[in-house]
Design an enzyme around this catalytic site. Structure first.
Site, PDB file in Angstrom:
ATOM      1  N   ARG A  80       0.845  -1.204   0.000  1.00  0.00           N
ATOM      2  CA  ARG A  80       0.000   0.000   0.000  1.00  0.00           C
ATOM      3  C   ARG A  80       0.873   1.244   0.000  1.00  0.00           C
ATOM      4  NH1 ARG A  80      -1.731   2.732   5.011  1.00  0.00           N
ATOM      5  NH2 ARG A  80      -3.370   4.275   4.559  1.00  0.00           N
TER       6      ARG A  80
ATOM      7  N   ARG B 145      -8.128  18.866   7.938  1.00  0.00           N
ATOM      8  CA  ARG B 145      -6.870  18.867   8.689  1.00  0.00           C
ATOM      9  C   ARG B 145      -6.587  20.231   9.301  1.00  0.00           C
ATOM     10  NH1 ARG B 145      -3.866  14.382   8.017  1.00  0.00           N
ATOM     11  NH2 ARG B 145      -4.412  12.994   6.291  1.00  0.00           N
TER      12      ARG B 145
ATOM     13  N   LYS C  92     -13.178   2.672   1.065  1.00  0.00           N
ATOM     14  CA  LYS C  92     -12.835   2.665   2.487  1.00  0.00           C
ATOM     15  C   LYS C  92     -14.066   3.076   3.301  1.00  0.00           C
ATOM     16  CE  LYS C  92      -8.801   4.367   3.589  1.00  0.00           C
ATOM     17  NZ  LYS C  92      -7.658   5.334   3.637  1.00  0.00           N
TER      18      LYS C  92
ATOM     19  N   THR D   3      -6.041  -0.920  10.380  1.00  0.00           N
ATOM     20  CA  THR D   3      -5.767   0.084  11.412  1.00  0.00           C
ATOM     21  C   THR D   3      -5.472  -0.529  12.779  1.00  0.00           C
ATOM     22  OG1 THR D   3      -7.367   1.547  10.310  1.00  0.00           O
ATOM     23  CG2 THR D   3      -6.409   2.310  12.380  1.00  0.00           C
TER      24      THR D   3
END
Length: 474
Positions: A37, A78, A223, A281
């Site tokens: 990935r 962010r 996702k 994760t």
């Protein structure tokens, strides 16, 4: 060649500073990773290009397919640029502003994109750095939100921001994503593109259209990390090629207590539809700095295997950790210990379910292989779809997928229980079967004299035409 039982659950390793050299990537390949990935939230394109070259070289050395996955950053909110870390005191207040509106004022917390200020309302929670810091909006005026600091701490630049339950009106693909996508498709020739922060099936369709327009054969991984995606799961599964249970942001969005059941639900629904599902994760998070996992982490990996995950993903463990090879080895070890406890998902469809011929034949092939104690199920496949249909049943017998497309072999690298093998194109069905049996004997799974079950279509090189089962002696 020594006979061996292949690991059924695949391993995806994120590459990063700790695994940038040709030697490090080669070692990961030897350790048994099935996919690499590339996280486009970090690193330069030159970094990703070098690592992709290393993966392709390692793939040739180990003699098996390794998929490349480009993970787009997506419309992540962010913290903006900060001259220095900003400390927020619990019980205090801070004003959240659009990064473009900072104007040099100190004491303001810049957040990008600026549209966040337009959707915040009093009472909304603002979570920073995976929820380590928690703010609550008290008032909003002119796009600036005055927030109470519920849980304080130090904020550094570019940390992630989550606003649970608040739809953010920004596209699923940012300008950066579009540029990264073009690079991933044309320069890296990736096998999968992972789409972050999916909210609807339309997001998946938009990405697929761009991939097809670029002339790429890359497949889409949706996702699942937002509440909207959980609500639209069935629609998303109908459009995507694979899904990822992205437990980091998902836990921040819906609460960590809800994640285990949601994980099981996503995996089950993906299994029902024959779509690969990656669980990701913090699977072995302590191994970023420790040579061994905690007991809880080993149990988490085991639970994900028992749930039926097609693949498990390592993130910081292999990208930035001190023990990347040990992380892969432990994941491999836990998977091998747990996999024999998995039950065969016998699902012979009923007529009222209107199964396709391919689905019914695949079910029957698995039953026959189990009844005869066949050494493997051979699946000559043009597109890889028949192999996925067989894999969804989680048969006890190894699945060997034979294809003349190297790209399809790499796509199947993350499919549970499937060993993809590239063979020359068959002239007709008899030639195809002969090549398939011969190639199976070239693996460490099948030996001469072993019984194998073959399922394929009599219409050679025509996807979706599986209609035949044959029992052969290798």
């Amino acid at each position: 060649m020594q006979r061996q039982t292949p690991r059924r659950t695949k391993i995806v390793a994120t590459l990063g500073p700790a695994t940038s050299s040709p030697e490090a990537v080669a070692a990961l390949a030897e350790a048994g990773i099935d996919a690499a990935r590339f996280n486009f939230s970090h690193g330069s394109r030159d970094d990703h290009a070098r690592r992709a070259e290393h993966v392709r070289a390692a793939q040739e050395t180990v003699g098996r397919a390794i998929a490349l996955i480009a993970d787009l950053q997506g419309p992540k909110i962010r913290v903006g640029d900060l001259e220095q870390p900003m400390h927020l005191e619990t019980g205090g207040h801070v004003i959240v502003v659009g990064a473009e509106e900072l104007d040099g004022h100190k004491g303001l917390l810049p957040v990008s994109p600026a549209v966040l200020g337009d959707v915040l309302k009093p009472g909304h929670d603002v979570l920073i750095d995976d929820g380590r810091l928690r703010l609550q909006v008290e008032s909003v005026e002119g796009g600036r939100a005055t927030c109470a600091v519920i849980t304080g701490g130090t904020v550094t630049a570019h940390k992630g921001v989550n606003v649970p339950g608040v739809p953010i009106p920004i596209p699923s693909l940012t300008r950066k994503d579009l540029e990264d996508l073009d690079f991933a498709l044309h320069e890296l020739d990736v096998d999968y593109v992972a789409l972050s922060f999916v909210r609807s099936a339309a997001d998946v369709r938009d990405l697929r259209d761009l991939i097809e327009h670029a002339g790429s054969r890359a497949r889409v991984i949706a996702k699942i990390e937002k509440a909207e995606a959980v609500d639209a799961l069935l629609d998303i599964l109908a459009e995507t090629d694979a899904v990822m249970v992205a437990r980091g942001d998902l836990g921040v969005e819906i609460g960590v207590a809800e994640v285990p059941l949601i994980q099981k639900r996503i995996i089950l629904r993906a299994l029902e539809r024959g779509k690969p599902v990656i669980t990701a994760t913090q699977m072995l998070e302590s191994m970023v700095h420790s040579p061994e996992p905690t007991r809880a982490e080993a149990s988490d990996v085991a639970n994900a295997v028992l749930d039926g995950s097609s693949a498990l993903m390592l993130s910081a463990e292999t990208a930035a950790g001190e023990y990347p090879l040990e992380s892969v080895a432990y994941m491999d070890r836990v998977a091998r210990v747990i996999e024999p406890a998995l039950g065969y998902r016998h699902e012979l469809p009923e007529p009222h379910e209107n199964p396709s011929i391919s689905e019914a034949v695949s079910n029957a092939a698995c039953d026959l292989a189990e009844a005869l104690g066949a050494k493997a199920i051979l699946v000559p496949t043009f597109s890889g779809r028949t192999a996925s249909t067989v894999a969804r049943l989680r048969p006890k017998r190894p699945i060997i997928a034979l294809t003349h497309h190297a790209g399809v072999a790499r796509n199947l690298a993350i499919e549970w229980g499937v060993t993809p093998v590239v063979i020359p194109e068959g002239r007709d069905v008899e030639d195809l079967f002969s090549r398939s049996v011969s190639a199976a004997r070239g693996t460490a799974i099948v030996e001469a004299g072993d019984l194998v079950v073959i399922t394929a279509g009599t219409a050679v090189n025509m996807p979706g035409t599986t209609n035949l089962i044959r029992v052969e002696t290798a």
